[in-house]
Enzyme design. Structure first.
Site, mmCIF file in Angstrom:
data_model
loop_
_atom_site.group_PDB
_atom_site.id
_atom_site.type_symbol
_atom_site.label_atom_id
_atom_site.label_comp_id
_atom_site.label_asym_id
_atom_site.label_seq_id
_atom_site.Cartn_x
_atom_site.Cartn_y
_atom_site.Cartn_z
ATOM 1 N N LYS A 1 -0.687 -10.966 0.354
ATOM 2 C CA LYS A 1 -0.805 -11.305 1.780
ATOM 3 C C LYS A 1 0.148 -12.428 2.175
ATOM 4 O O LYS A 1 0.481 -12.573 3.359
ATOM 5 C CB LYS A 1 -2.251 -11.647 2.153
ATOM 6 C CG LYS A 1 -2.870 -12.784 1.351
ATOM 7 C CD LYS A 1 -2.564 -14.173 1.874
ATOM 8 C CE LYS A 1 -2.963 -15.216 0.875
ATOM 9 N NZ LYS A 1 -2.658 -16.594 1.292
ATOM 10 N N ARG B 1 1.294 -22.372 4.900
ATOM 11 C CA ARG B 1 2.712 -22.682 4.665
ATOM 12 C C ARG B 1 3.576 -21.435 4.775
ATOM 13 O O ARG B 1 4.712 -21.493 5.260
ATOM 14 C CB ARG B 1 2.883 -23.342 3.297
ATOM 15 C CG ARG B 1 2.305 -24.748 3.230
ATOM 16 C CD ARG B 1 2.588 -25.408 1.901
ATOM 17 N NE ARG B 1 1.827 -24.814 0.820
ATOM 18 C CZ ARG B 1 0.656 -25.270 0.387
ATOM 19 N NH1 ARG B 1 0.091 -26.309 0.968
ATOM 20 N NH2 ARG B 1 0.035 -24.681 -0.617
ATOM 21 N N ARG C 1 -0.165 -33.448 -13.321
ATOM 22 C CA ARG C 1 0.942 -33.662 -14.256
ATOM 23 C C ARG C 1 1.620 -34.998 -14.035
ATOM 24 O O ARG C 1 2.260 -35.540 -14.937
ATOM 25 C CB ARG C 1 1.974 -32.524 -14.093
ATOM 26 C CG ARG C 1 1.545 -31.220 -14.734
ATOM 27 C CD ARG C 1 2.470 -30.078 -14.366
ATOM 28 N NE ARG C 1 2.269 -29.650 -12.988
ATOM 29 C CZ ARG C 1 2.912 -28.644 -12.421
ATOM 30 N NH1 ARG C 1 3.804 -27.957 -13.119
ATOM 31 N NH2 ARG C 1 2.670 -28.298 -11.165
ATOM 32 N N SER D 1 -7.117 -24.811 2.566
ATOM 33 C CA SER D 1 -7.662 -25.986 1.886
ATOM 34 C C SER D 1 -8.058 -27.108 2.844
ATOM 35 O O SER D 1 -9.062 -27.796 2.631
ATOM 36 C CB SER D 1 -6.658 -26.508 0.853
ATOM 37 O OG SER D 1 -5.401 -26.760 1.442
#
Length: 309
Positions: A166, A230, A35, A115
């Site tokens: 989770k 995170r 974006r 990731s």
């Protein structure tokens, strides 16, 4: 590569970039859209066979509205790799995509996939799920490699909820480690967290066995045990005594579990679902209780049988 697919990935964050790397390595033409980038969405989507959304939950509806404003083929497969719930409707991302594009196949991609490890080409596995088997199989072929094993599944709701629910348990697991409660406590917490996920999933309409697969138990184990998560980091720092405001000020990316916890509390009240761990995580995030008080609340609950969905 006999049948390359043109893949567009919406969201150039860590997860979208990691998936772009996997598909590119398989010789599929991949375009990554952000974006904040200069390229228009219309230009990026031209000729796409697969549109994969890896945007955060808060950006899903905005991206969908932009895609809807453009001409598109009913042959396009939409893939959602977002792990979250809509605060207003409690819908999952795939439900929102399917409502917007009722004639297109929608596939959920979810699994124990940090990731950073995917970018490092460390071995991993994931799940692609859809009510349309052929669509899931197309996506499976695009992303499968000797470093990234992709399984298909016919329960997209269960696969999606596993990856979403989770995150709440991962916050609790981080708190457990931040408080230095030990291995016994964490094992109990994660196991009871899985039970809670299954209970919520059954009420939602998912298949219970899905939660014992990669997108449920697998993702739960990865997220509850890695500082790369995170959500785990948020919980860990809360356990160490930091405030949520302090944590979020320095957190890179989005901890979807925070929003998910709030949505689940709405769902809990609507459908009278018992969510003791989620409730304590919610109260902790709201600043109503301390980490120690949350632990005591869980330990002092009425004794009961282990399985009672």
């Amino acid at each position: 590569m006999t049948n390359p697919k043109s893949v567009v990935i919406l969201g150039a964050g860590a997860w979208g970039s990691a998936l772009a790397t996997v598909a590119t390595a398989n010789d599929h033409p991949v375009r990554l859209w952000s974006r904040r980038g200069s390229e228009t969405l219309a230009a990026v989507l031209e000729g796409a066979d697969i549109i994969l959304s890896a945007v955060s939950m808060k950006g899903v509806r905005d991206v969908i509205s932009q895609v809807q404003s453009l001409p598109f083929s009913q042959e396009i497969i939409f893939v959602t790799a977002t792990k979250g719930l809509d605060l207003q409707t409690t819908c999952t991302p795939s439900q929102i995509w399917q409502e917007a594009f009722p004639k297109n196949p929608v596939v959920v991609l979810s699994g124990p996939n940090l990731s950073q490890e995917i970018q490092q080409e460390l071995p991993a596995a994931t799940v692609v799920a859809s009510s349309i088997t052929s669509a899931a199989e197309v996506v499976q072929l695009v992303f499968s490699s000797n470093r990234f094993r992709v399984y298909t599944n016919a329960d997209p709701l269960g696969v999606e909820l596993g990856g979403t629910l989770k995150n709440v348990i991962a916050i609790a697991a981080g708190v457990c480690d931040g408080l230095q409660l030990g291995t016994n406590a964490k094992a109990a917490l994660v196991t009871r967290g899985l039970t809670e996920m299954v209970r919520i999933g059954i009420h939602w309409g998912a298949k219970p066995e899905t939660f014992y697969g990669l997108s449920g138990l697998g993702d739960l184990l990865a997220t509850c045990n890695s500082p790369l998560s995170r959500n785990y980091q948020v919980g860990y720092q809360l356990g160490c005594g930091k405030t949520l405001t302090e944590i979020l000020a320095h957190l890179q990316g989005t901890a979807e579990g925070i929003n998910t916890t709030e949505v689940l509390m709405v769902r809990s009240k609507q459908q009278n679902i018992s969510m003791p761990i989620t409730e304590q995580v919610y109260r902790l995030l709201q600043g109503e209780i301390t980490s120690r008080q949350a632990l005591e609340e869980l330990m002092l609950r009425d004794i009961k049988p282990e399985y009672n969905y």
